[in-house]
Design a protein around this motif. Structure first.
Motif, PDB file in Angstrom:
ATOM      1  N   ILE A 127       0.832  -1.207   0.000  1.00 46.07           N
ATOM      2  CA  ILE A 127       0.000   0.000   0.000  1.00 46.07           C
ATOM      3  C   ILE A 127       0.865   1.254   0.000  1.00 46.07           C
ATOM      4  N   ALA A 128       1.952   1.234   0.785  1.00 41.74           N
ATOM      5  CA  ALA A 128       2.806   2.416   0.962  1.00 41.74           C
ATOM      6  C   ALA A 128       3.791   2.618  -0.181  1.00 41.74           C
ATOM      7  N   ALA A 129       3.812   1.700  -1.143  1.00 43.42           N
ATOM      8  CA  ALA A 129       4.705   1.893  -2.295  1.00 43.42           C
ATOM      9  C   ALA A 129       4.369   3.187  -3.021  1.00 43.42           C
ATOM     10  N   ASP A 130       3.092   3.559  -2.977  1.00 43.99           N
ATOM     11  CA  ASP A 130       2.657   4.883  -3.424  1.00 43.99           C
ATOM     12  C   ASP A 130       2.463   5.712  -2.158  1.00 43.99           C
ATOM     13  N   PRO A 131       3.290   6.722  -1.932  1.00 46.14           N
ATOM     14  CA  PRO A 131       3.233   7.465  -0.665  1.00 46.14           C
ATOM     15  C   PRO A 131       2.089   8.463  -0.563  1.00 46.14           C
ATOM     16  N   SER A 132       1.268   8.589  -1.605  1.00 48.05           N
ATOM     17  CA  SER A 132       0.201   9.586  -1.576  1.00 48.05           C
ATOM     18  C   SER A 132      -0.900   9.192  -0.600  1.00 48.05           C
ATOM     19  N   ALA A 133      -1.682  10.171  -0.178  1.00 46.90           N
ATOM     20  CA  ALA A 133      -2.798   9.935   0.737  1.00 46.90           C
ATOM     21  C   ALA A 133      -3.844   9.050   0.052  1.00 46.90           C
ATOM     22  N   PHE A 134      -4.613   8.329   0.869  1.00 47.42           N
ATOM     23  CA  PHE A 134      -5.601   7.404   0.305  1.00 47.42           C
ATOM     24  C   PHE A 134      -6.763   7.215   1.263  1.00 47.42           C
ATOM     25  N   ASP A 135      -7.833   6.635   0.733  1.00 47.37           N
ATOM     26  CA  ASP A 135      -8.972   6.199   1.532  1.00 47.37           C
ATOM     27  C   ASP A 135      -8.947   4.675   1.585  1.00 47.37           C
ATOM     28  N   LEU A 136      -9.018   4.123   2.792  1.00 50.52           N
ATOM     29  CA  LEU A 136      -9.074   2.676   2.984  1.00 50.52           C
ATOM     30  C   LEU A 136     -10.538   2.305   3.203  1.00 50.52           C
ATOM     31  N   ILE A 137     -11.147   1.664   2.222  1.00 56.83           N
ATOM     32  CA  ILE A 137     -12.572   1.329   2.245  1.00 56.83           C
ATOM     33  C   ILE A 137     -12.720  -0.157   2.513  1.00 56.83           C
ATOM     34  N   GLU A 138     -13.462  -0.520   3.560  1.00 56.41           N
ATOM     35  CA  GLU A 138     -13.680  -1.928   3.850  1.00 56.41           C
ATOM     36  C   GLU A 138     -15.133  -2.291   3.612  1.00 56.41           C
ATOM     37  N   ALA A 143     -23.376   1.406  -3.593  1.00 57.18           N
ATOM     38  CA  ALA A 143     -23.862   2.762  -3.340  1.00 57.18           C
ATOM     39  C   ALA A 143     -22.887   3.515  -2.450  1.00 57.18           C
ATOM     40  N   MET A 144     -22.330   2.803  -1.451  1.00 57.76           N
ATOM     41  CA  MET A 144     -21.415   3.463  -0.524  1.00 57.76           C
ATOM     42  C   MET A 144     -20.024   3.665  -1.131  1.00 57.76           C
ATOM     43  N   VAL A 145     -19.600   2.781  -2.009  1.00 52.54           N
ATOM     44  CA  VAL A 145     -18.330   3.012  -2.721  1.00 52.54           C
ATOM     45  C   VAL A 145     -18.467   4.260  -3.595  1.00 52.54           C
ATOM     46  N   LYS A 146     -19.622   4.387  -4.253  1.00 54.03           N
ATOM     47  CA  LYS A 146     -19.861   5.593  -5.051  1.00 54.03           C
ATOM     48  C   LYS A 146     -19.833   6.835  -4.161  1.00 54.03           C
ATOM     49  N   LYS A 147     -20.440   6.725  -2.976  1.00 58.71           N
ATOM     50  CA  LYS A 147     -20.441   7.860  -2.057  1.00 58.71           C
ATOM     51  C   LYS A 147     -19.025   8.191  -1.607  1.00 58.71           C
ATOM     52  N   ALA A 148     -18.221   7.151  -1.341  1.00 56.05           N
ATOM     53  CA  ALA A 148     -16.835   7.369  -0.907  1.00 56.05           C
ATOM     54  C   ALA A 148     -16.048   8.151  -1.960  1.00 56.05           C
ATOM     55  N   LYS A 149     -16.363   7.912  -3.218  1.00 55.12           N
ATOM     56  CA  LYS A 149     -15.661   8.627  -4.289  1.00 55.12           C
ATOM     57  C   LYS A 149     -15.990  10.108  -4.286  1.00 55.12           C
ATOM     58  N   THR A 150     -17.180  10.460  -3.758  1.00 58.15           N
ATOM     59  CA  THR A 150     -17.555  11.874  -3.701  1.00 58.15           C
ATOM     60  C   THR A 150     -16.913  12.585  -2.509  1.00 58.15           C
ATOM     61  N   LEU A 151     -16.427  11.816  -1.532  1.00 57.70           N
ATOM     62  CA  LEU A 151     -15.867  12.421  -0.329  1.00 57.70           C
ATOM     63  C   LEU A 151     -14.463  12.951  -0.542  1.00 57.70           C
ATOM     64  N   SER A 152     -13.727  12.325  -1.449  1.00 58.25           N
ATOM     65  CA  SER A 152     -12.373  12.803  -1.758  1.00 58.25           C
ATOM     66  C   SER A 152     -11.949  12.230  -3.097  1.00 58.25           C
ATOM     67  N   ASN A 153     -10.944  12.864  -3.708  1.00 60.63           N
ATOM     68  CA  ASN A 153     -10.398  12.349  -4.962  1.00 60.63           C
ATOM     69  C   ASN A 153      -9.099  11.588  -4.744  1.00 60.63           C
ATOM     70  N   ARG A 154      -8.859  11.197  -3.484  1.00 57.35           N
ATOM     71  CA  ARG A 154      -7.643  10.443  -3.188  1.00 57.35           C
ATOM     72  C   ARG A 154      -7.739   9.025  -3.739  1.00 57.35           C
ATOM     73  N   ARG A 155      -6.620   8.368  -3.898  1.00 53.81           N
ATOM     74  CA  ARG A 155      -6.632   6.984  -4.371  1.00 53.81           C
ATOM     75  C   ARG A 155      -7.365   6.097  -3.362  1.00 53.81           C
ATOM     76  N   LYS A 156      -7.842   4.962  -3.831  1.00 55.16           N
ATOM     77  CA  LYS A 156      -8.649   4.075  -3.001  1.00 55.16           C
ATOM     78  C   LYS A 156      -7.947   2.726  -2.809  1.00 55.16           C
ATOM     79  N   VAL A 157      -8.017   2.247  -1.580  1.00 54.15           N
ATOM     80  CA  VAL A 157      -7.601   0.885  -1.255  1.00 54.15           C
ATOM     81  C   VAL A 157      -8.833   0.194  -0.677  1.00 54.15           C
ATOM     82  N   LEU A 158      -9.320  -0.840  -1.376  1.00 54.76           N
ATOM     83  CA  LEU A 158     -10.520  -1.564  -0.930  1.00 54.76           C
ATOM     84  C   LEU A 158     -10.129  -2.857  -0.228  1.00 54.76           C
ATOM     85  N   LEU A 159     -10.801  -3.121   0.896  1.00 50.73           N
ATOM     86  CA  LEU A 159     -10.662  -4.403   1.598  1.00 50.73           C
ATOM     87  C   LEU A 159     -11.967  -5.180   1.452  1.00 50.73           C
TER      88      LEU A 159
END
Length: 325
Positions: free
Chosen positions: A75-86, A146-162
């Motif tokens: 995950i940290a190989a890209d040092p940019s900020a992200f959203d961790l979605i489970e 629906a909630m993944v779509k909502k998460a995309k509206t909360l920020s434009n940061r990269r996403k990590v899904l669990l």
């Protein structure tokens, strides 16, 4: 957990009622496994997870307890900020180990647990910060997509899904592939999916996990009939049905059924359902995969396999896939 709950009134137009009647009036009778989890079902499933033969929970927990540093490396190989979605976060018992590893690295991220249960989300938002004070949590209550779509509206940061716990196994192979394609369509290039698969292994070991001698899994399946009685004015004679599990080592499909022990009529609300002796109700699938099949699913659904993390017995894999550019 108490096994006594009050009967809940469910309107005639309820999704539960509609789904039950649609399933039981079909040519191939079935019930949706998503309705296993009422209060009593939750308690029985906790017993299942504590069974010695039910290896899945311990196998993935071992990965999370001992290999989260390596997972965090990816995950940290890209040092940019992200959203961790489970997806289907539950109580985050396993993912808390990964969250701690990411916090220890001082990575900038927000944890966005998704669950259909409002109670689960409220509990996570209240209690996780007590365990992990540095964690930023924003729970999302509702349907996965629906909630993944909502998460995309909360920020434009990269996403990590669990998507852990071998929940992908609750779909057949075709459904699982379509699910992964749909997830892919919600993600951007270089986003990451961490997904758990139960692997093919000795058929007797798999079958023992779903057909235990103590009858706990049987009671879990039969409880859905009791729930229909409690909530939908049903009159199932639960003793008139038996639990049957099967595993096909070639396809990897582990399926469970309830078998009618006699000719009988069951009333649900205003509907009457006829069961013939030995007729089955299809209850659920728990699909198993080879590692080759896991990698093939990644490729066919628009991902690139990046890394695989196994328990010591190779019973289970948490695979890391990256979205193809």
């Amino acid at each position: 957990m108490s096994t006594i709950i009050s009967k809940q009134h469910v309107p005639v137009g309820s999704t539960f009622l509609n789904d039950v009647l649609a399933g039981l009036t079909a040519e191939r009778k079935s019930l949706s496994s998503k309705y296993f989890y009422d209060e009593i079902g939750d308690g029985i499933f906790q017993q299942i997870m504590e069974m010695g033969d039910y290896y899945l929970t311990d196998a993935e927990m071992e990965i999370m307890q001992h290999q989260t540093e390596q997972i965090a490396d990816v995950i940290a190989a890209d040092p940019s900020a992200f959203d961790l979605i489970e997806l289907g976060a539950g109580d985050a018992t396993k993912s808390v180990h990964l969250l701690q590893s990411l916090i220890n690295r001082q990575l900038k991220f927000t944890y966005l647990p998704i669950d259909i249960s409002r109670h689960v989300i409220e509990d996570l938002e209240e209690n996780l910060p007590k365990k992990l004070p540095a964690l930023k949590v924003e729970g999302l209550n509702g349907d996965y997509f629906a909630m993944v779509k909502k998460a995309k509206t909360l920020s434009n940061r990269r996403k990590v899904l669990l998507f852990m716990g071998a929940n992908i196994g609750n779909m057949n192979v075709t459904e699982a592939e379509e699910f992964c394609k749909a997830l892919r369509n919600e993600l951007s290039a270089e986003d990451i999916l961490i997904i758990g698969f139960d692997l093919k292994k000795n058929p007797r070991q798999i079958l023992a996990a779903y057909d235990d001698e103590a009858g706990i899994t049987k009671s879990f399946n039969l409880n859905l009939l009791s729930r229909i009685n409690r909530e939908l004015d049903g009159d199932f004679d639960v003793s008139g049905f038996d639990h049957y599990a099967s595993y096909d080592p070639e396809s990897g499909a582990c399926k469970s059924y309830l078998i009618s022990l006699r000719d009988q009529l069951v009333n649900i609300g205003d509907e009457t359902i006829r069961f013939h002796v030995n007729e089955h109700i299809y209850m659920e699938i728990s699909q198993k995969y080879s590692l080759t099949e896991v990698n093939e699913m990644a490729a066919s659904s628009g991902f690139i396999p990046v890394a695989d993390f196994f328990d010591q017995h190779h019973y289970f894999v948490d695979a890391i896939w990256k979205v193809k550019r």
